[in-house]
Design an enzyme around this catalytic site. Structure first.
Site, PDB file in Angstrom:
ATOM      1  N   ARG A  80       0.811  -1.221   0.000  1.00 14.51           N
ATOM      2  CA  ARG A  80       0.000   0.000   0.000  1.00 14.51           C
ATOM      3  C   ARG A  80       0.842   1.268   0.000  1.00 14.51           C
ATOM      4  O   ARG A  80       0.503   2.213  -0.711  1.00 14.51           O
ATOM      5  CB  ARG A  80      -1.003  -0.001   1.150  1.00 14.51           C
ATOM      6  N   THR A  81       1.946   1.293   0.739  1.00 12.97           N
ATOM      7  CA  THR A  81       2.754   2.511   0.733  1.00 12.97           C
ATOM      8  C   THR A  81       3.375   2.731  -0.652  1.00 12.97           C
ATOM      9  O   THR A  81       3.397   3.843  -1.164  1.00 12.97           O
ATOM     10  CB  THR A  81       3.853   2.434   1.807  1.00 12.97           C
ATOM     11  N   LYS A 119      21.159  -9.252  -4.401  1.00 12.94           N
ATOM     12  CA  LYS A 119      22.462  -9.875  -4.650  1.00 12.94           C
ATOM     13  C   LYS A 119      23.536  -9.284  -3.748  1.00 12.94           C
ATOM     14  O   LYS A 119      24.724  -9.480  -3.954  1.00 12.94           O
ATOM     15  CB  LYS A 119      22.870  -9.690  -6.112  1.00 12.94           C
ATOM     16  N   ARG A 162      12.074   2.713   1.620  1.00 10.24           N
ATOM     17  CA  ARG A 162      11.554   1.877   2.703  1.00 10.24           C
ATOM     18  C   ARG A 162      12.658   0.867   3.000  1.00 10.24           C
ATOM     19  O   ARG A 162      13.137   0.201   2.071  1.00 10.24           O
ATOM     20  CB  ARG A 162      10.283   1.175   2.199  1.00 10.24           C
ATOM     21  N   HIS A 196       7.858   6.719  10.054  1.00 14.21           N
ATOM     22  CA  HIS A 196       7.127   6.594   8.787  1.00 14.21           C
ATOM     23  C   HIS A 196       6.355   7.902   8.641  1.00 14.21           C
ATOM     24  O   HIS A 196       5.153   7.962   8.867  1.00 14.21           O
ATOM     25  CB  HIS A 196       6.182   5.381   8.885  1.00 14.21           C
TER      26      HIS A 196
END
Lengths: 320, 188
Positions: A54-55, A82, A104, A134
């Site tokens: 959703r973000t 990686k 994020r 946040h």
């Protein structure tokens, strides 16, 4: 404003400015033609080291409604999985010409590291870093509360509003951003959590009221808005039960159901950052009640993120 | 030249004349709506609507005037500090198939009007768009002209024209102030 990393450093004026811009953005989203040309030619990179639907789509929708180009860069199936370092990723983004990076990350402080490192000169928006902050979530929560609880709300803060934040305060970056922002905006903050899920030192703060059951908090305060936090099983080591004896007990002491909702003032609204654990921290009756603004939070999220992108990206480049 | 070039009575006369010109040009008021560009275009649009309402009794001034914020359509956003976004309020009858009269205080480069035309395009499809301005100070940078002008005011590019309106500034006047540096807030 150069970056949006946390809500501790936002001044009251800056926060109100973001909320006012969000209101104008929300108004544009009610039109038939919702796209604006404002950020044409700007590139926004969504850099997601942690799963989030959703973000990410909220930021993507916000950037696209402002005509920015959006590049999604997620950890799965990319060089990030990686073992590429944050620095090398940042250099890559710089070379690609990213004007803003929405990050994020599972590590607290990652956004601030990216912003302060000099690895790239784009604007950084923190979309959640570990258990730290946040900020756009807190801004959208404040925006939603202001819309419902403050009359003639343009230019105003949340003075006199009482907000209860219920649940896992310790691991919640939503609470981490909401508490400072709500204090800055003049709201009274009531924290409700099991003692094991409170950060060290919070009970000593004299600008917060702490309660150990939701009933106590409802009894002691006229709550205007109650914010239910998700029980974050994935952040609780020890099989998800290390912090409280059982999910049933948690629901009994901290869950919001129809009965507790009815004992709050009639105008009280219910917020939840999502995704909800129905039946654990919130009952279906409370989640689907007319006083729940949970779905509206999602659409307000797009407006607030449009405002943040506008305020960071639209003006002239500050001298480096 | 420095000082007041239009006083309150001059502004009132100019607006009354423009209101009549708008009615003449459009042969009545049936599809007419007025959109002011913030900040000072908005009270001007409301004043014009009120004057049209005085002449044409069927014209509901409050339902026909609105505000059109053009901040997010500007072509110079990246050259200036971030601007606050103003409010857009559309007249209740909407813009589709209406004759929209855009109203602004100072007509200068034409870039504001260019942005306003883009903004209107996203809000509806008017039958026609016309432009009314209180002061035309020249120095156009785009092929745009005004349909209704309160006062043509020849200026040097370095001069600054300020419109003060009671609703915003507490008094009605148009001021011109002399050669300042070009970075000193030229109005577009």
């Amino acid at each position: 404003m150069r970056h949006l990393l946390d809500t501790d450093t936002l001044t009251r004026d800056e926060a109100i400015r973001i909320l006012d811009a969000s209101a104008q953005m929300a108004a544009t989203q009610e039109r038939e033609m919702r796209k604006l040309p404002t950020l044409r030619g700007k590139t926004v990179v969504n850099l997601f080291f942690e799963d989030s639907t959703r973000t990410r789509i909220s930021f993507e929708a916000a950037a696209k409604r402002l005509s920015a180009d959006v590049i999604n860069f997620s950890a799965k199936g990319s060089s990030l999985s990686k073992g590429e370092s944050l620095k090398d990723t940042a250099l890559t983004l710089q070379a690609m010409g990213a004007d803003a990076v929405v990050i994020r990350h599972w590590a607290s402080g990652a956004a601030s590291r990216l912003a302060g490192s000099g690895w790239m000169h784009g604007h950084v928006i923190n979309a959640g870093d570990g258990t730290h902050q946040h900020p756009t979530q807190a801004l959208l929560d404040a925006f939603t509360m202001r819309r419902h609880l403050v009359d003639d709300s343009a230019g105003k803060a949340l003075d006199g509003v009482t907000v209860a934040i219920v649940g896992d305060i310790l691991h919640s970056r939503v609470a981490g951003s909401n508490i400072p922002l709500l204090r800055t905006l003049g709201a009274k903050v009531v924290v409700v959590a099991p003692p094991t899920l409170l950060p060290y030192g919070m009970t000593d703060r004299d600008d917060l009221d702490v309660h150990y059951t939701l009933d106590d908090a409802i009894e002691a305060h006229d709550i205007d808005a109650v914010m239910m936090l998700r029980v974050q099983r994935e952040r609780m080591t020890g099989g998800g039960s290390g912090f409280f004896p059982s999910p049933e007990e948690y629901t009994r002491l901290f869950g919001l159901d129809g009965d507790r909702l009815r004992r709050m003032p009639d105008h009280a609204i219910v917020l939840h950052p999502g995704p909800m654990n129905r039946g654990l921290e919130i009952s279906a009756e409370a989640a689907d009640s007319p006083r729940s603004v949970i779905v509206e939070q999602v659409s307000n999220g797009v407006a607030v993120r449009m405002a943040a992108l506008y305020l960071l990206l639209a003006g002239e480049e500050a001298p480096q | 030249m420095t000082g007041t070039v239009l006083g309150a009575p001059d502004i009132a006369r100019a607006l009354t004349r423009i209101a009549h010109e708008i009615l003449e040009r459009n042969e009545g008021h049936d599809s007419l709506v007025l959109l002011g560009i913030p900040t000072r275009g908005v009270p001007l649009a409301h004043r014009l609507a009120a004057r049209i309402g005085d002449v044409e009794p069927g014209f509901d001034a409050s339902a026909r005037a609105g505000a059109l914020d053009i901040t997010m359509y500007r072509d110079d956003l990246h050259r200036q500090p971030t601007r606050a976004i103003g409010e857009t309020t559309l007249p209740t009858m909407g813009l589709d198939d209406r004759t929209v009269v855009l109203v602004d205080d100072v007509f200068h480069t034409g870039r504001t009007i260019r942005a306003a035309l883009d903004a209107i395009k996203d809000l509806g499809r008017p039958r026609a768009v016309q432009l009314a301005v209180l002061v035309d100070r020249g120095h156009r940078e785009l092929p745009i002209r005004a349909d209704f002008v309160g006062k043509n005011l020849p200026t040097a590019k370095s001069e600054r024209v300020d419109v003060h309106l009671t609703e915003v500034d507490g008094n009605d006047e148009v001021l011109i102030s002399g050669a300042r540096s070009a970075t000193d807030g030229e109005r577009a």
